[in-house]
Scaffold this active site. Structure first.
Site, PDB file in Angstrom:
ATOM      1  N   HIS A  62     -28.501 -32.465 -43.394  1.00 45.04           N
ATOM      2  CA  HIS A  62     -30.057 -32.621 -43.837  1.00 45.04           C
ATOM      3  C   HIS A  62     -30.715 -33.065 -42.752  1.00 45.04           C
ATOM      4  O   HIS A  62     -30.401 -33.525 -41.628  1.00 45.04           O
ATOM      5  CB  HIS A  62     -30.125 -33.461 -45.033  1.00 45.04           C
ATOM      6  CG  HIS A  62     -29.555 -34.713 -44.728  1.00 45.04           C
ATOM      7  ND1 HIS A  62     -28.083 -35.297 -44.788  1.00 45.04           N
ATOM      8  CD2 HIS A  62     -30.402 -36.063 -44.345  1.00 45.04           C
ATOM      9  CE1 HIS A  62     -28.291 -36.534 -44.257  1.00 45.04           C
ATOM     10  NE2 HIS A  62     -29.572 -37.126 -44.069  1.00 45.04           N
ATOM     11  N   ARG A 105     -25.311 -37.727 -35.944  1.00 43.40           N
ATOM     12  CA  ARG A 105     -26.199 -36.471 -35.656  1.00 43.40           C
ATOM     13  C   ARG A 105     -25.248 -35.291 -35.177  1.00 43.40           C
ATOM     14  O   ARG A 105     -24.197 -35.250 -34.351  1.00 43.40           O
ATOM     15  CB  ARG A 105     -26.954 -36.779 -34.484  1.00 43.40           C
ATOM     16  CG  ARG A 105     -27.929 -37.933 -34.450  1.00 43.40           C
ATOM     17  CD  ARG A 105     -28.787 -38.071 -33.305  1.00 43.40           C
ATOM     18  NE  ARG A 105     -29.510 -39.166 -33.478  1.00 43.40           N
ATOM     19  CZ  ARG A 105     -29.173 -40.277 -32.486  1.00 43.40           C
ATOM     20  NH1 ARG A 105     -28.163 -40.061 -31.687  1.00 43.40           N
ATOM     21  NH2 ARG A 105     -30.038 -41.226 -32.468  1.00 43.40           N
TER      22      ARG A 105
END
Length: 268
Positions: A122, A142
């Site tokens: 997301h 990340r």
């Protein structure tokens, strides 16, 4: 009950729409028994994924992260993948800068709720302000960061990422006394309470109650957004005025034994 003080947090992607000055990307409203924030991105956040409890406890020695967004302003965000993608293809695209070609872009509107269980890829887009509730961990991996010079967590992200599209549709809201239950998860519930005159909220579990719009009175105290109250089970808040409240209710097990973990504030 007690009133919690907001904690502004500067981010490189931060906007200026939260009322705490430019560059303030997040305002932390509570850290226990759930982590509750307001987010205001002026730029894309990193494409990221959170680990489930089992993986996080084994690899990181602390709980994983499950979260939900209540949308406050319209815009576009990333929610999972547009099609099934293999681990090696995902790795190659993250390294080559072509990951965006397989991400699912979603247009969102104010009042919309999105649940992001662990493993959901997301990212928030520019201008999409949200109220965010999550289990009390800020553990984020990340996967892609739009070329910004920050650390990636590629292998760990690939370990936990769901490699197929994630269902987006939620059940319709469930009526409750004074409002409606927007979302029920194994870890927390999210409820919405309109305030028009008087509102009584009785806490079934540890409850974080946040004023998003309007003005309210609690006894003689005047409350304005983003005032946040912590109610322990059985406590009741009697509120008067006009506005809109959200309540995040911790489920059994989220408020105990997981409160003392250090939060990583630098990964969003």
């Amino acid at each position: 009950m007690r009133r919690l003080e907001p904690k502004p947090v500067a981010r490189i992607w931060g906007g200026s729409g939260l009322g705490f000055g430019p560059g303030i990307g997040e305002v932390w409203l509570a850290e226990a028994p759930l982590l509750v924030k307001l987010l205001d991105p002026a730029d894309w956040l990193s494409v990221q994924v959170h680990p489930p409890h089992e993986y996080a406890l084994r690899v990181e020695g602390k709980p994983g992260k499950y979260e939900a967004w209540y949308v406050l302003s319209p815009g576009e965000l990333v929610y999972g993948l547009a099609r099934p993608v293999g681990r090696e293809e995902l790795r190659e695209r993250a390294l080559a800068g072509t990951l965006e070609e397989v991400l699912r872009r979603v247009r969102v509107e104010p009042g919309q709720v999105l649940y992001l269980p662990a493993g959901t890829i997301h990212a928030l887009g520019p201008g999409v302000r949200v109220y965010e509730v999550q289990t009390p961990s800020d553990l984020t991996y990340r996967l892609y960061d739009y070329g910004r010079p920050r650390e990636l967590h590629l292998e760990k992200a690939l370990d936990v990422a769901v490699l197929e599209p994630t269902p987006l549709t939620l059940p319709p809201p469930e009526p409750v006394l004074g409002g409606e239950r927007l979302l029920s998860t194994p870890f927390f519930d999210l409820l919405r309470y309109p305030l028009a005159g008087e509102l009584r909220v009785r806490a079934e579990g540890p409850t974080l109650l946040t004023l998003l719009e309007g003005e309210a009175r609690l006894g003689e105290e005047v409350l304005r957004p983003p005032a946040t109250l912590l109610l322990e089970p059985g406590e009741e808040a009697v509120l008067r005025g006009e506005g809109l409240w959200l309540a995040a209710v911790a489920k059994e097990g989220e408020g105990e034994g997981k409160r003392g973990h250090e939060l990583d504030e630098g990964r969003a």
